[in-house]
Write an enzyme that holds these catalytic residues in place. Structure first.
Site, PDB file in Angstrom:
ATOM      1  N   GLU A   1     -17.610  27.332 -16.649  1.00 20.84           N
ATOM      2  CA  GLU A   1     -17.648  26.772 -17.838  1.00 20.84           C
ATOM      3  C   GLU A   1     -17.871  25.007 -17.346  1.00 20.84           C
ATOM      4  OE1 GLU A   1     -19.809  25.445 -20.951  1.00 20.84           O
ATOM      5  OE2 GLU A   1     -19.770  27.410 -21.403  1.00 20.84           O
TER       6      GLU A   1
ATOM      7  N   CYS B   1     -22.541  30.065 -21.883  1.00 18.25           N
ATOM      8  CA  CYS B   1     -22.954  30.962 -20.841  1.00 18.25           C
ATOM      9  C   CYS B   1     -23.732  30.258 -19.732  1.00 18.25           C
ATOM     10  CB  CYS B   1     -22.535  32.251 -20.954  1.00 18.25           C
ATOM     11  SG  CYS B   1     -22.701  33.095 -19.160  1.00 18.25           S
TER      12      CYS B   1
END
Length: 264
Positions: free
Chosen positions: A125, A2
């Site tokens: 992402e 992340c």
């Protein structure tokens, strides 16, 4: 992993929702995106976190949830100063593997008694696929609850103090734990932030006891099934871009107005 996310909640509202004390400093010097909704949070930004701590003057009382701002990128308490009140520079520790945190020097102390939650609307992402000429093509996705609710990631935090600069405020910093990706998320990346269900918040935030080992495992697949995997604009690739439309869905092959302007 992340490395970018979006968050729009105000600290005072978050404090009310979580029955927490708002310990953010209204006079703290912040970047424009740090002071309000941030649709492109990046490492080293100051971010909102939730911790549970005893009152400094009444340590026998029950711990209380508190909302604090911290630097995203954990600075271990043993880091040497580079200048008065400034920790030595290094690679920002914005993620920590949940399965290795207990044995990693930078994280093991924090895992014992300094655990936090990091609230967010969702995280970004990039799906990497082969492109023309063998060049990799990266497509950004935004992972967010289908019902528009907020999600809370498991994090660790630390307090850094310069032993030679008593007049400098301590630096609070945090990292987000990651696990193996599961369900549809694994199609995009092999890692994902560790989502902490509300039923586990008290155990995770408990400042007096280590976290149960089971809380460090990948979340249940039903939690991941409640997420929308939304393809978004490539403008999110640059931290200079920060606007609500960064989280808007785009169709494969679609070029939004912002990207058209950048290509002219």
């Amino acid at each position: 992993m992340c490395g970018r996310y979006a968050t729009t909640v105000d600290p005072s509202l978050l404090a009310v929702e979580l029955d927490a004390l708002d310990e953010t400093d209204a006079k703290e010097e912040l970047l424009p995106q740090e002071a309000g909704p941030n649709y492109n949070v990046a490492p080293t930004n100051k971010v909102l976190t939730v911790v549970s701590r005893h009152d400094r003057d009444h340590k026998d009382d029950e711990p209380q949830r508190r909302i604090r701002r911290m630097r995203w990128g954990l600075v271990p308490h043993w880091t040497k100063p580079d200048a008065p009140g400034v920790p030595a520079k290094g690679k920002p520790l914005f993620n920590a593997r949940a399965d290795k945190a207990a044995t990693t020097p930078s994280f093991r102390d924090a895992l014992k008694y300094k655990r936090c939650l990091v609230p967010m609307d969702g995280w970004y992402e990039w799906l990497t696929e082969p492109g023309a000429g063998g060049k990799a093509v990266k497509t950004p996705f935004f992972m967010t609850p289908k019902d528009g609710s907020r999600i809370y990631m498991a994090g660790l935090w630390s307090v850094w103090r310069d032993p030679h600069a008593d007049n400098v405020s301590p630096l609070l910093s945090c990292t987000i734990l990651t696990t193996d990706a599961i369900g549809d998320l694994a199609r995009i990346h092999d890692r994902m932030p560790l989502i902490m269900p509300q039923g586990n918040w008290d155990s995770w935030l408990d400042p007096d006891h280590p976290a149960p080992a089971g809380l460090l495992e990948s979340p249940d697949e039903d939690i991941v099934a409640q997420l929308e995997l939304r393809q978004v604009s490539e403008r999110v690739n640059s931290v200079r871009n920060n606007a609500p439309d960064l989280v808007d869905r785009v169709q494969p092959g679609q070029i939004d107005v912002g990207e058209q302007i950048s290509l002219l």
